[in-house]
Write a protein that holds these residues in place. Structure first.
Motif, PDB file in Angstrom:
ATOM      1  N   PHE A  89       7.744  12.801  -1.970  1.00  0.00           N
ATOM      2  CA  PHE A  89       6.693  12.307  -1.466  1.00  0.00           C
ATOM      3  C   PHE A  89       5.535  12.968  -1.718  1.00  0.00           C
ATOM      4  O   PHE A  89       4.620  12.137  -2.228  1.00  0.00           O
ATOM      5  CB  PHE A  89       6.708  12.481   0.500  1.00  0.00           C
ATOM      6  CG  PHE A  89       7.219  11.274   1.139  1.00  0.00           C
ATOM      7  CD1 PHE A  89       7.391   9.587   0.983  1.00  0.00           C
ATOM      8  CD2 PHE A  89       7.964  11.323   2.225  1.00  0.00           C
ATOM      9  CE1 PHE A  89       8.370   9.736   1.562  1.00  0.00           C
ATOM     10  CE2 PHE A  89       8.228  10.548   3.252  1.00  0.00           C
ATOM     11  CZ  PHE A  89       8.332   9.071   2.705  1.00  0.00           C
ATOM     12  N   TYR A  90       6.375  13.739  -2.146  1.00  0.00           N
ATOM     13  CA  TYR A  90       4.953  14.685  -2.709  1.00  0.00           C
ATOM     14  C   TYR A  90       4.874  14.983  -4.357  1.00  0.00           C
ATOM     15  O   TYR A  90       3.496  14.050  -4.218  1.00  0.00           O
ATOM     16  CB  TYR A  90       5.654  16.029  -2.898  1.00  0.00           C
ATOM     17  CG  TYR A  90       4.009  17.499  -3.276  1.00  0.00           C
ATOM     18  CD1 TYR A  90       3.359  17.974  -2.685  1.00  0.00           C
ATOM     19  CD2 TYR A  90       4.339  17.771  -5.156  1.00  0.00           C
ATOM     20  CE1 TYR A  90       3.354  19.044  -2.441  1.00  0.00           C
ATOM     21  CE2 TYR A  90       3.455  19.220  -5.148  1.00  0.00           C
ATOM     22  CZ  TYR A  90       3.251  19.699  -4.085  1.00  0.00           C
ATOM     23  OH  TYR A  90       1.685  20.437  -4.764  1.00  0.00           O
ATOM     24  N   SER A  93       3.041  10.932  -3.940  1.00  0.00           N
ATOM     25  CA  SER A  93       1.361  10.830  -3.865  1.00  0.00           C
ATOM     26  C   SER A  93       0.468  12.525  -4.251  1.00  0.00           C
ATOM     27  O   SER A  93      -0.774  11.497  -4.592  1.00  0.00           O
ATOM     28  CB  SER A  93       1.666  11.578  -2.456  1.00  0.00           C
ATOM     29  OG  SER A  93       1.334  13.222  -2.234  1.00  0.00           O
ATOM     30  N   GLY A  98      -3.174  12.853  -4.318  1.00  0.00           N
ATOM     31  CA  GLY A  98      -2.761  13.856  -3.655  1.00  0.00           C
ATOM     32  C   GLY A  98      -2.967  15.175  -4.126  1.00  0.00           C
ATOM     33  O   GLY A  98      -2.759  15.546  -4.996  1.00  0.00           O
ATOM     34  N   THR A 105       3.373  19.517   3.016  1.00  0.00           N
ATOM     35  CA  THR A 105       4.067  18.648   3.147  1.00  0.00           C
ATOM     36  C   THR A 105       5.644  18.639   4.083  1.00  0.00           C
ATOM     37  O   THR A 105       5.531  17.917   3.982  1.00  0.00           O
ATOM     38  CB  THR A 105       4.205  18.159   1.908  1.00  0.00           C
ATOM     39  OG1 THR A 105       2.710  18.093   1.203  1.00  0.00           O
ATOM     40  CG2 THR A 105       4.777  16.598   1.868  1.00  0.00           C
ATOM     41  N   TRP A 172       4.957   9.061   8.579  1.00  0.00           N
ATOM     42  CA  TRP A 172       5.090   9.910   7.062  1.00  0.00           C
ATOM     43  C   TRP A 172       3.896   9.535   6.104  1.00  0.00           C
ATOM     44  O   TRP A 172       3.112  10.393   5.858  1.00  0.00           O
ATOM     45  CB  TRP A 172       5.627   9.450   5.867  1.00  0.00           C
ATOM     46  CG  TRP A 172       7.309  10.835   6.247  1.00  0.00           C
ATOM     47  CD1 TRP A 172       7.580  11.626   6.740  1.00  0.00           C
ATOM     48  CD2 TRP A 172       8.424   9.537   6.487  1.00  0.00           C
ATOM     49  NE1 TRP A 172       9.176  12.054   7.439  1.00  0.00           N
ATOM     50  CE2 TRP A 172       9.066  11.269   6.938  1.00  0.00           C
ATOM     51  CE3 TRP A 172       9.135   8.765   6.469  1.00  0.00           C
ATOM     52  CZ2 TRP A 172      10.793  10.703   6.855  1.00  0.00           C
ATOM     53  CZ3 TRP A 172      10.469   8.510   6.614  1.00  0.00           C
ATOM     54  CH2 TRP A 172      11.708   9.664   7.359  1.00  0.00           C
ATOM     55  N   LEU A 176       0.526  12.570   4.909  1.00  0.00           N
ATOM     56  CA  LEU A 176      -0.070  12.542   4.021  1.00  0.00           C
ATOM     57  C   LEU A 176      -0.798  12.049   3.742  1.00  0.00           C
ATOM     58  O   LEU A 176      -1.315  12.997   2.688  1.00  0.00           O
ATOM     59  CB  LEU A 176       1.087  12.097   3.156  1.00  0.00           C
ATOM     60  CG  LEU A 176       2.721  11.297   2.557  1.00  0.00           C
ATOM     61  CD1 LEU A 176       2.992  10.536   1.893  1.00  0.00           C
ATOM     62  CD2 LEU A 176       2.540  12.931   1.988  1.00  0.00           C
ATOM     63  N   ARG A 180      -1.691  15.436   2.043  1.00  0.00           N
ATOM     64  CA  ARG A 180      -2.185  15.724   0.701  1.00  0.00           C
ATOM     65  C   ARG A 180      -3.309  15.184   1.264  1.00  0.00           C
ATOM     66  O   ARG A 180      -3.452  14.792  -0.210  1.00  0.00           O
ATOM     67  CB  ARG A 180      -1.205  14.728   0.100  1.00  0.00           C
ATOM     68  CG  ARG A 180       0.091  15.158   0.391  1.00  0.00           C
ATOM     69  CD  ARG A 180       0.508  16.810  -0.554  1.00  0.00           C
ATOM     70  NE  ARG A 180       0.531  15.855  -1.830  1.00  0.00           N
ATOM     71  CZ  ARG A 180       0.530  16.697  -2.971  1.00  0.00           C
ATOM     72  NH1 ARG A 180      -0.387  17.435  -2.931  1.00  0.00           N
ATOM     73  NH2 ARG A 180       0.686  15.749  -4.265  1.00  0.00           N
ATOM     74  N   ALA A 187      -1.182   6.553   0.851  1.00  0.00           N
ATOM     75  CA  ALA A 187      -0.323   7.810   1.676  1.00  0.00           C
ATOM     76  C   ALA A 187       0.843   6.433   2.603  1.00  0.00           C
ATOM     77  O   ALA A 187       2.191   6.425   2.185  1.00  0.00           O
ATOM     78  CB  ALA A 187      -0.747   8.204   3.049  1.00  0.00           C
TER      79      ALA A 187
END
Length: 209
Positions: A89-90, A93, A98, A105, A172, A176, A180, A187
């Motif tokens: 996800f990091y 994003s 992000g 996160t 989630w 985000l 983020r 997201a």
């Protein structure tokens, strides 16, 4: 804690909007993941013990080692999954603009696993019921997975699991948005790329394609 869980399930956007104002804390996320890890360990115990019941007595020691390994693997696997999901996800994003701390996160991603508790508890019950009806002395251990997938109740659990996945995805995406500093649209895309692949895999398994 009860109010926290209720709010995250009903209105994740408001929850994270308030949570982002406070310092990063891992007490609650760790408790969530430990609880899920325990459920995973219980599920692994049910399956492994059923398989062990069909083993010859001379292989009992290997069965015990296998049981310990299965329990430890299931428990630790939950935390590995948490970190992997956060990394994915990091990174995704970041592609969609992000910006934000990895620790934040990681903290927020843990809350998205809360819906899986429902699926875990249901799965433990269903798996224990199914294994209690299988004569492990006549079933090839390698074919156990096929036996489970062919069971209508297990197929229903797979469908429920897909719904739970989408529920987690909703949490989630708002995680985000705030962790983020992203738009809801970006997201959602960042979350649904891996979750969509996971759901597609489940559908392929369910349909036997």
């Amino acid at each position: 804690m009860a109010m926290t869980l209720t709010q995250i399930l009903k209105d994740p956007n408001s929850f994270f909007e308030e949570k982002i104002k406070s310092e990063v804390e891992f007490k609650t996320p760790l408790l969530i993941m430990i609880f899920i890890g325990v459920l995973a360990a219980i599920s692994a115990t049910v399956m492994t013990q059923s398989i062990m019941s069909a083993m010859p007595e001379e292989m009992a020691m290997f069965g015990i080692i296998g049981l310990v390994a299965a329990i430890a693997g299931a428990f630790i696997g939950v935390f590995i999954t948490w970190v992997i999901y956060t990394i994915i996800f990091y990174l995704l994003s970041s592609v969609f603009g992000g910006e934000g701390d990895f620790k934040r996160t990681l903290e927020f991603v843990a809350y998205g696993f809360i819906p899986t508790i429902i699926n875990s508890i249901t799965s433990i019950y269903v798996i224990s019921k199914i294994f209690s009806t299988i004569d492990m002395t006549t079933v090839d251990p390698i074919a156990i997975n096929e036996t489970l997938l062919a069971d209508p109740t297990m197929q229903m659990i797979t469908v429920v699991g897909i719904i739970i996945n989408l529920w987690s995805a909703n949490i989630w995406r708002y995680g985000l948005v705030h962790a983020r500093n992203m738009t809801v649209k970006n997201a959602t895309i960042a979350v649904m790329i891996p979750i969509g692949i996971s759901i597609l895999f489940n559908l392929i398994t369910l349909l036997g394609i």
